[in-house]
Enzyme design. Structure first.
Site, mmCIF file in Angstrom:
data_model
loop_
_atom_site.group_PDB
_atom_site.id
_atom_site.type_symbol
_atom_site.label_atom_id
_atom_site.label_comp_id
_atom_site.label_asym_id
_atom_site.label_seq_id
_atom_site.Cartn_x
_atom_site.Cartn_y
_atom_site.Cartn_z
ATOM 1 N N ASP A 51 0.837 -1.204 0.000
ATOM 2 C CA ASP A 51 0.000 0.000 0.000
ATOM 3 C C ASP A 51 0.873 1.255 0.000
ATOM 4 O O ASP A 51 2.108 1.157 0.067
ATOM 5 C CB ASP A 51 -0.927 -0.038 1.236
ATOM 6 N N GLU A 77 0.609 -0.351 -5.168
ATOM 7 C CA GLU A 77 -0.401 0.692 -5.316
ATOM 8 C C GLU A 77 0.261 1.999 -5.764
ATOM 9 O O GLU A 77 -0.263 3.088 -5.536
ATOM 10 C CB GLU A 77 -1.186 0.867 -4.007
ATOM 11 N N TRP A 78 1.377 1.870 -6.415
ATOM 12 C CA TRP A 78 2.191 3.009 -6.842
ATOM 13 C C TRP A 78 1.405 4.039 -7.649
ATOM 14 O O TRP A 78 1.311 5.203 -7.247
ATOM 15 C CB TRP A 78 3.410 2.418 -7.545
ATOM 16 N N PRO A 79 0.792 3.672 -8.798
ATOM 17 C CA PRO A 79 0.126 4.738 -9.570
ATOM 18 C C PRO A 79 -1.104 5.323 -8.874
ATOM 19 O O PRO A 79 -1.452 6.480 -9.126
ATOM 20 C CB PRO A 79 -0.259 4.050 -10.887
ATOM 21 N N LEU A 80 -1.737 4.562 -7.985
ATOM 22 C CA LEU A 80 -2.880 5.102 -7.243
ATOM 23 C C LEU A 80 -2.456 6.297 -6.391
ATOM 24 O O LEU A 80 -3.183 7.272 -6.256
ATOM 25 C CB LEU A 80 -3.487 4.005 -6.357
ATOM 26 N N TYR A 81 -1.260 6.200 -5.798
ATOM 27 C CA TYR A 81 -0.820 7.275 -4.910
ATOM 28 C C TYR A 81 -0.055 8.372 -5.638
ATOM 29 O O TYR A 81 0.092 9.474 -5.124
ATOM 30 C CB TYR A 81 0.013 6.693 -3.762
ATOM 31 N N ASP A 121 -10.066 2.407 -4.054
ATOM 32 C CA ASP A 121 -10.613 1.156 -3.525
ATOM 33 C C ASP A 121 -12.036 0.954 -4.029
ATOM 34 O O ASP A 121 -12.841 1.889 -4.022
ATOM 35 C CB ASP A 121 -10.701 1.215 -1.990
#
Ligand SMILES: *[C@@H]1O[C@H](CO)[C@@H](O)[C@H](O)[C@H]1NC(C)=O
Length: 445
Positions: A188, A221-225, A248
Site C-alpha cells: 500500500d 499501489e504506486w500509480p494510485l498514490y 478502492d
C-alpha cells in the site's frame, strides 16, 4: 478522483460519436471499428515485465479488505475478525466450493494483521492472539491445500490503518515474509509524505523481494498514490506484477461503474503496458456481498474478464448466494480472463446505452484473433436493449467466420461471417459475455 464533469463531457463526446456511427453507412462504420481492433491487436508491450517468473496470467484468489476491513475485535466477531481463523475458514471454502480448482488459489491478508510494534530485531510480528499459529504456520495450512498465502504492508512509515509500514525496513520485511513462506505481497502507499519518493520506495521493495531469492508476487499501489505527476508506466510494469491505479472498490454498482469509466477513459494508454507478468488491477470482485444485483454482478465479471484483470474476491464464501457462486466459477468467463497473451480488452463502440468491449484471445491465425466480447447496458431501466449489427461491426472481420457462444448462459449462438447480423439483447444494468472463436477452415455451406 477525476471530476465527474470531465468524465461526463468525455462520455458525451463518445456518445455522440458512437451513437451516430450506428447510423453510418457501413463502409465508414467498418473502418472506424477496424481501427479500434487494429489498435488492440498491435498492442506490443513497450517494456519488459518484472522478471520474477510470476503472474504470467492474471492472479486469482481472495483478499479480506473489502468485506472484512480492519475488524480486530475477535471477542465480538470471532468468525469475521482479521485472524487466522478467518483465512483458514476461507481456505476451506475455496477448496470445498470448487474455487481453488478453477484457479482461485491466493488467500491474501490485508491490513491490520501485525502488532503495532516491531520486535527487538526490527521484525514485524503477527498479532499472537489473532494468529496463534504464526504466519509460517498459516502459510503451511495454505500450501497443504494447494493454496498460497499473501500478506500486506505499506511503502510508507505506517499502513493506512496505522500498523508498521516498511519504509527503511524493506530488506528486513522482505526477508521476514520469505522466511514465513509468503507467496504474495500487497504493498500500500499511505504515509509517504513526499509524492516524489513513491517510485523509489516501490522499487526498493522490488529489489528487497528479489534479494530474498524467493518468488513472491508483488502487488503495488504506486500509480494510485502518484496522483500529481504522470506515473512512469514502463517502470511500474518492470517493477510490479500488478498495480492498483484507481480508488478502492466499494460494495456498490456505482463504484464498479466509476472504475469502468476511469479505465475506458485511459484505455489506449493502459493497453500498451499490460502483458504477462504485469497487470492493471481494478481491485476486488464484490460478487457475493451486499451491493450488486444478479445483472450487476454479470457486469463486473464481464468487464474484469475483458480486461484480463486480477480476480480477487472479497466476500464471505460461507454466505454466498448461488448466482454469485455460479458466476465466479464460470469456466468460460475465467478462460477469457486467463488468456495467455494477457491483452487488456477495450471498449470499441457504444450503441445507445450499450457499450461493446472486445479482448483479443487465442486461438489466433496469423494476426487474426478470436475475441471475448462484452456488451454492457448502462441504462438503469426499461426493457433489455437490442444491439443488432453485422459481425464485422463487433470487430469480427475475418472472412473465415467465428463460432459464437454466450458464456454466462452457456448457449451456442452459431457461426457468423463478417456480413451476418448478430442481435444481442442486454438487460438494464446488465451484461452479456460472448466468445467468438475464429474458424480456421471455411465451414462447408
Ligand atoms: C531477481 O532478478 C533477476 C534479474 O532480473 C532474475 O533473473 C531473478 O529471477 C529474480 N529472482 C527472483 C527471486 O525474483
Amino acid at each position: 478522483m477525476p471530476s465527474t464533469e470531465i468524465l461526463r463531457s468525455w462520455f458525451s463526446e463518445q456518445n455522440s460519436r458512437t451513437q451516430s456511427s450506428v447510423f453510418l453507412r457501413l463502409p465508414e462504420a467498418k473502418m472506424w471499428i477496424r481501427d479500434s481492433i487494429a489498435l488492440l491487436a498491435i498492442a506490443v508491450p513497450l517494456t519488459a515485465a518484472l522478471d520474477n517468473g510470476l503472474a504470467l496470467k492474471p492472479p486469482m484468489g481472495w483478499i479480506s479488505w473489502e468485506r472484512f476491513r480492519c475488524e480486530i475485535d475477535c471477542d465480538q466477531y470471532p468468525n469475521d475478525c482479521i485472524s487466522e481463523n478467518l483465512y483458514k475458514r476461507i481456505a476451506d471454502e475455496l477448496v470445498d466450493g470448487g474455487y481453488r480448482d478453477v484457479g482461485y488459489v491466493h488467500v491474501n491478508i490485508d491490513d491490520c494483521w501485525a502488532l503495532k510494534e516491531r520486535d527487538s530485531n526490527g521484525r514485524m510480528v503477527a498479532d499472537p492472539k489473532r494468529f496463534p499459529s504464526g504466519m509460517k504456520g498459516l502459510a503451511k495450512y495454505m500450501h497443504d491445500r494447494g493454496l498460497k498465502l499473501g500478506i500486506y504492508s505499506d511503502a510508507g512509515s505506517k499502513t493506512c490503518a496505522g500498523y508498521p509500514g516498511s519504509r527503511d525496513y524493506e530488506d528486513i520485511d522482505a526477508q521476514t515474509y520469505a522466511d514465513w513462506d509468503i507467496d504474495m505481497l500487497k504493498y500500500d502507499g499511505c504515509f509517504i509524505a513526499n509524492e516524489a519518493d513513491i517510485p523509489n520506495l516501490y522499487m526498493k521493495m522490488t529489489q528487497a523481494l528479489n534479494k530474498t531469492g524467493k518468488q513472491i508476487v508483488y502487488s503495488c499501489e504506486w500509480p494510485l498514490y502518484q496522483k500529481n505527476t504522470e506515473p512512469d508506466w514502463g517502470k511500474i510494469a518492470a517493477s510490479c506484477n500488478l498495480w492498483r491505479n484507481y480508488d478502492d472498490i466499494a460494495d456498490t454498482f456505482e463504484s464498479v461503474k466509476r472504475t469502468i469509466d476511469v479505465f475506458v477513459k485511459n484505455q489506449d494508454l493502459y493497453v500498451k503496458h499490460q502483458k504477462p507478468g504485469a497487470f492493471f488491477d481494478p481491485d476486488m470482485l464484490i460478487l457475493g456481498d451486499y451491493g450488486l444485483s444478479k445483472d450487476e454482478a454479470r457486469v463486473q465479471m464481464a468487464i474484469w474478464a475483458i480486461w484480463g484483470a486480477p480476480l480477487f474476491m472479497s466476500n464471505d464464501l460461507a454466505k454466498i448466494d448461488e448466482d454469485s457462486k455460479k458466476l465466479l466459477l464460470n469456466r468460460g468467463v475465467i478462460g477469457i480472463n486467463q488468456d495467455p497473451e494477457g491483452i487488456m480488452g477495450k471498449m470499441i463502440k457504444q450503441a445507445r446505452d450499450v457499450r461493446i468491449f472486445a479482448k483479443p484471445i487465442l486461438p489466433k491465425s496469423g494476426s487474426s484473433y478470436s475475441f471475448g466480447l462484452a456488451l454492457i447496458n448502462l441504462s438503469d431501466g426499461g426493457n433489455p436493449q437490442r444491439v443488432n449489427q453485422t459481425a464485422s461491426e463487433y470487430g469480427l472481420t475475418d472472412p473465415r467466420g467465428y463460432r459464437i457462444t454466450d458464456e454466462f448462459d452457456n448457449l451456442e449462438l452459431g457461426i457468423v461471417k463478417p456480413g451476418d447480423f448478430l442481435a444481442i439483447d442486454v438487460n438494464p444494468s446488465g451484461a452479456r459475455l460472448l466468445k467468438a472463436v475464429l474458424m480456421f477452415s471455411t465451414p462447408k455451406e
